[in-house]
Write an enzyme that holds these catalytic residues in place. Structure first.
Site, PDB file in Angstrom:
ATOM      1  N   ILE A  11       0.827  -1.210   0.000  1.00 15.83           N
ATOM      2  CA  ILE A  11       0.000   0.000   0.000  1.00 15.83           C
ATOM      3  C   ILE A  11       0.865   1.265   0.000  1.00 15.83           C
ATOM      4  O   ILE A  11       0.485   2.283  -0.584  1.00 15.83           O
ATOM      5  CB  ILE A  11      -1.012  -0.002   1.175  1.00 15.83           C
ATOM      6  CG1 ILE A  11      -2.129   1.001   0.922  1.00 15.83           C
ATOM      7  CG2 ILE A  11      -0.343   0.275   2.513  1.00 15.83           C
ATOM      8  CD1 ILE A  11      -2.970   0.702  -0.287  1.00 15.83           C
ATOM      9  N   ARG A  34      12.461  -2.516   6.700  1.00 15.03           N
ATOM     10  CA  ARG A  34      13.558  -3.482   6.795  1.00 15.03           C
ATOM     11  C   ARG A  34      14.028  -3.888   5.410  1.00 15.03           C
ATOM     12  O   ARG A  34      15.165  -4.294   5.233  1.00 15.03           O
ATOM     13  CB  ARG A  34      13.099  -4.704   7.602  1.00 15.03           C
ATOM     14  CG  ARG A  34      12.722  -4.319   9.040  1.00 15.03           C
ATOM     15  CD  ARG A  34      11.890  -5.372   9.698  1.00 15.03           C
ATOM     16  NE  ARG A  34      10.739  -5.750   8.874  1.00 15.03           N
ATOM     17  CZ  ARG A  34       9.857  -6.674   9.202  1.00 15.03           C
ATOM     18  NH1 ARG A  34       9.978  -7.322  10.333  1.00 15.03           N
ATOM     19  NH2 ARG A  34       8.844  -6.951   8.417  1.00 15.03           N
ATOM     20  N   LYS A  87      -5.402   1.878   7.869  1.00 12.76           N
ATOM     21  CA  LYS A  87      -6.502   1.163   8.514  1.00 12.76           C
ATOM     22  C   LYS A  87      -6.135  -0.308   8.643  1.00 12.76           C
ATOM     23  O   LYS A  87      -5.372  -0.799   7.815  1.00 12.76           O
ATOM     24  CB  LYS A  87      -7.819   1.323   7.751  1.00 12.76           C
ATOM     25  CG  LYS A  87      -7.791   1.081   6.257  1.00 12.76           C
ATOM     26  CD  LYS A  87      -7.528  -0.228   5.631  1.00 12.76           C
ATOM     27  CE  LYS A  87      -8.209  -1.478   6.061  1.00 12.76           C
ATOM     28  NZ  LYS A  87      -7.951  -2.602   5.097  1.00 12.76           N
TER      29      LYS A  87
HETATM   30  P1  NAP Z   1       2.372  -5.577   3.216  1.00 10.94           P
HETATM   31  O1  NAP Z   1       2.808  -5.158   1.849  1.00 10.94           O
HETATM   32  O2  NAP Z   1       2.326  -7.031   3.516  1.00 10.94           O
HETATM   33  O3  NAP Z   1       3.248  -4.908   4.349  1.00 10.94           O
HETATM   34  C1  NAP Z   1       3.705  -3.573   4.318  1.00 10.94           C
HETATM   35  C2  NAP Z   1       5.092  -3.491   4.891  1.00 10.94           C
HETATM   36  O4  NAP Z   1       5.024  -3.548   6.298  1.00 10.94           O
HETATM   37  C3  NAP Z   1       5.995  -4.634   4.508  1.00 10.94           C
HETATM   38  O5  NAP Z   1       6.568  -4.406   3.252  1.00 10.94           O
HETATM   39  C4  NAP Z   1       7.012  -4.671   5.639  1.00 10.94           C
HETATM   40  O6  NAP Z   1       8.113  -3.858   5.287  1.00 10.94           O
HETATM   41  C5  NAP Z   1       6.266  -4.034   6.801  1.00 10.94           C
HETATM   42  N1  NAP Z   1       6.014  -5.064   7.817  1.00 10.94           N
HETATM   43  C6  NAP Z   1       5.313  -6.202   7.666  1.00 10.94           C
HETATM   44  N2  NAP Z   1       5.317  -6.901   8.812  1.00 10.94           N
HETATM   45  C7  NAP Z   1       6.030  -6.176   9.690  1.00 10.94           C
HETATM   46  C8  NAP Z   1       6.410  -6.367  11.038  1.00 10.94           C
HETATM   47  N3  NAP Z   1       6.048  -7.461  11.717  1.00 10.94           N
HETATM   48  N4  NAP Z   1       7.156  -5.404  11.624  1.00 10.94           N
HETATM   49  C9  NAP Z   1       7.506  -4.305  10.952  1.00 10.94           C
HETATM   50  N5  NAP Z   1       7.205  -4.076   9.663  1.00 10.94           N
HETATM   51  C10 NAP Z   1       6.455  -5.003   9.044  1.00 10.94           C
HETATM   52  O7  NAP Z   1       0.925  -4.997   3.552  1.00 10.94           O
HETATM   53  P2  NAP Z   1       0.049  -3.912   2.794  1.00 10.94           P
HETATM   54  O8  NAP Z   1      -0.819  -4.570   1.808  1.00 10.94           O
HETATM   55  O9  NAP Z   1       0.885  -2.773   2.352  1.00 10.94           O
HETATM   56  O10 NAP Z   1      -0.915  -3.493   3.997  1.00 10.94           O
HETATM   57  C11 NAP Z   1      -0.463  -2.732   5.080  1.00 10.94           C
HETATM   58  C12 NAP Z   1      -1.647  -2.030   5.726  1.00 10.94           C
HETATM   59  O11 NAP Z   1      -2.305  -1.255   4.732  1.00 10.94           O
HETATM   60  C13 NAP Z   1      -2.692  -2.992   6.284  1.00 10.94           C
HETATM   61  O12 NAP Z   1      -3.172  -2.523   7.511  1.00 10.94           O
HETATM   62  C14 NAP Z   1      -3.790  -3.006   5.225  1.00 10.94           C
HETATM   63  O13 NAP Z   1      -5.065  -3.242   5.790  1.00 10.94           O
HETATM   64  C15 NAP Z   1      -3.683  -1.580   4.689  1.00 10.94           C
HETATM   65  N6  NAP Z   1      -4.175  -1.456   3.317  1.00 10.94           N
HETATM   66  C16 NAP Z   1      -3.774  -2.324   2.352  1.00 10.94           C
HETATM   67  C17 NAP Z   1      -4.309  -2.230   1.066  1.00 10.94           C
HETATM   68  C18 NAP Z   1      -3.910  -3.178  -0.045  1.00 10.94           C
HETATM   69  O14 NAP Z   1      -4.505  -3.118  -1.136  1.00 10.94           O
HETATM   70  N7  NAP Z   1      -2.931  -4.046   0.129  1.00 10.94           N
HETATM   71  C19 NAP Z   1      -5.237  -1.236   0.773  1.00 10.94           C
HETATM   72  C20 NAP Z   1      -5.570  -0.311   1.762  1.00 10.94           C
HETATM   73  C21 NAP Z   1      -5.037  -0.442   3.032  1.00 10.94           C
HETATM   74  P3  NAP Z   1       9.627  -4.342   5.629  1.00 10.94           P
HETATM   75  O15 NAP Z   1       9.622  -5.849   5.710  1.00 10.94           O
HETATM   76  O16 NAP Z   1      10.442  -3.837   4.502  1.00 10.94           O
HETATM   77  O17 NAP Z   1       9.958  -3.693   6.919  1.00 10.94           O
END
Ligand code: NAP
Length: 304
Positions: A11, A34, A87
């Site tokens: 995101i 990270r 969110k």
């Molecule tokens: P993601 O790509 O799986 O994770 C985002 C980043 O968070 C990862 O690249 C990682 O970065 C970091 N991360 C993951 N686990 C972690 C941990 N245990 N400790 C510290 N950093 C961690 O997820 P995402 O889809 O972007 O979603 C993230 C948030 O945005 C969620 O709450 C989701 O509900 C919201 N969201 C997502 C979307 C969508 O379409 N995907 C849409 C709207 C909102 P590093 O490993 O590089 O540190």
């Protein structure tokens, strides 16, 4: 204003970086992740190191999944920085209370964003529903988890919320547009035998409102909310981007900014200038109630 983006994943790269780069309010000057980086932006792998090195950055936007996010938010707030949260605002309601209190004590603001509330027709829907009697409602939020969360196992881990990760977007719209609060009466949570969180859920709310959330939808995806009132039927489609009343399309309002994330960052700029917080936990409370009183049904194992 200078801002740092933390958790450079799907995101952050899809929405936050383009919204910040196009914004007249913000300058993206640091990332903390990270693994991820953004071209041309100073990169840190540790939040505390960034906060210590960059006292000029007043605002931190957190984009990692909810389970990990609360500790990051507390660290940033206690360092006197304004915080913007993806969110849902946290994995639990008690964590939301801690964040609100930490912001108050540090005399900074916290903004718990609900991006779906910024969808094009949500404000129009709220205006139309004001003062009307709600007779019934149907939320249908059916999408393909493999398409929208490819390989993201955290959504099926404890605290990841499962199908409520998108479903809470519908509930953020519902709680925004309805004239009165609703309560959860019953919920049925379909949990894959090899996972911790539901892949589908059916919920009954008060006011004859029901919801059908399903992450197994292939082909066309559906994000609709239909509300039947004493003065006609409102239907929000495509996640709130389109709206009809009794089947007739409604014109979109004139908007200074187009797009959910540009509007969120504009609101964040207003909150920082005013020294205020915005942390509405009503969508979270509905999800928490589903987990508290819902029946858990075991269904086929799920593999990405
Ligand atoms: P993601 O790509 O799986 O994770 C985002 C980043 O968070 C990862 O690249 C990682 O970065 C970091 N991360 C993951 N686990 C972690 C941990 N245990 N400790 C510290 N950093 C961690 O997820 P995402 O889809 O972007 O979603 C993230 C948030 O945005 C969620 O709450 C989701 O509900 C919201 N969201 C997502 C979307 C969508 O379409 N995907 C849409 C709207 C909102 P590093 O490993 O590089 O540190």
């Amino acid at each position: 204003m200078k801002i740092a983006l933390v958790g450079i994943g799907k995101i952050a790269l899809d929405q936050h970086v383009p919204a910040l780069q196009a914004s007249p309010d913000w300058e993206l000057v640091a990332t903390v992740s990270r693994n991820g980086t953004v071209d041309g932006v100073e990169a840190f792998t540790d939040l505390s190191a960034m906060l210590a090195a960059r006292s000029d950055i007043r605002v931190v936007s957190l984009c990692m999944p909810p389970m990990a996010r609360t500790d990051y938010a507390l660290t940033a707030l206690r360092a006197g920085r304004y915080v913007m949260l993806e969110k849902p605002p946290a994995a639990t309601l008690s964590a939301c209370d801690m964040l609100a209190e930490a912001a108050r004590r540090a005399r900074v603001g916290i903004f718990a964003t609900w991006h779906s509330r910024e969808a094009r027709m949500v404000a129009t829907a709220k205006d139309w529903l004001a003062g009307k009697k709600i007779k019934s409602g149907q939320i249908t939020w059916r999408e393909d988890v493999r398409k929208w969360h490819p390989g993201q196992d955290w959504v099926f881990e404890t605290g990841g919320m499962g199908v409520f990760d998108p479903g809470i977007n519908a509930l953020s719209i519902l709680t925004e547009i309805l004239p009165d609060p609703v309560q959860v009466l019953q919920a049925r949570l379909e949990v894959p035998a090899n996972r911790q969180t539901p892949i589908a859920a059916q919920i009954a709310f008060s006011d004859n409102i029901s919801a059908d959330f399903d992450w197994r939808q292939e082909g066309p995806q559906t994000w609709t909310i239909e509300i039947v009132t004493d003065a006609g039927t409102l239907s929000l489609q495509n996640g709130g981007a389109d709206m009809t009343i009794d089947g007739a399309s409604c014109a979109a309002p004139e908007a200074a900014l187009s797009g959910e994330y540009p509007r969120l960052y504009s609101r964040m700029a207003e909150l920082v200038h005013a020294g205020q917080s915005e942390l509405d936990t009503r969508p979270m409370a509905l999800v928490a109630d589903c987990f508290v009183i819902g029946d858990r049904i075991s269904v086929d194992p799920f593999h990405f």
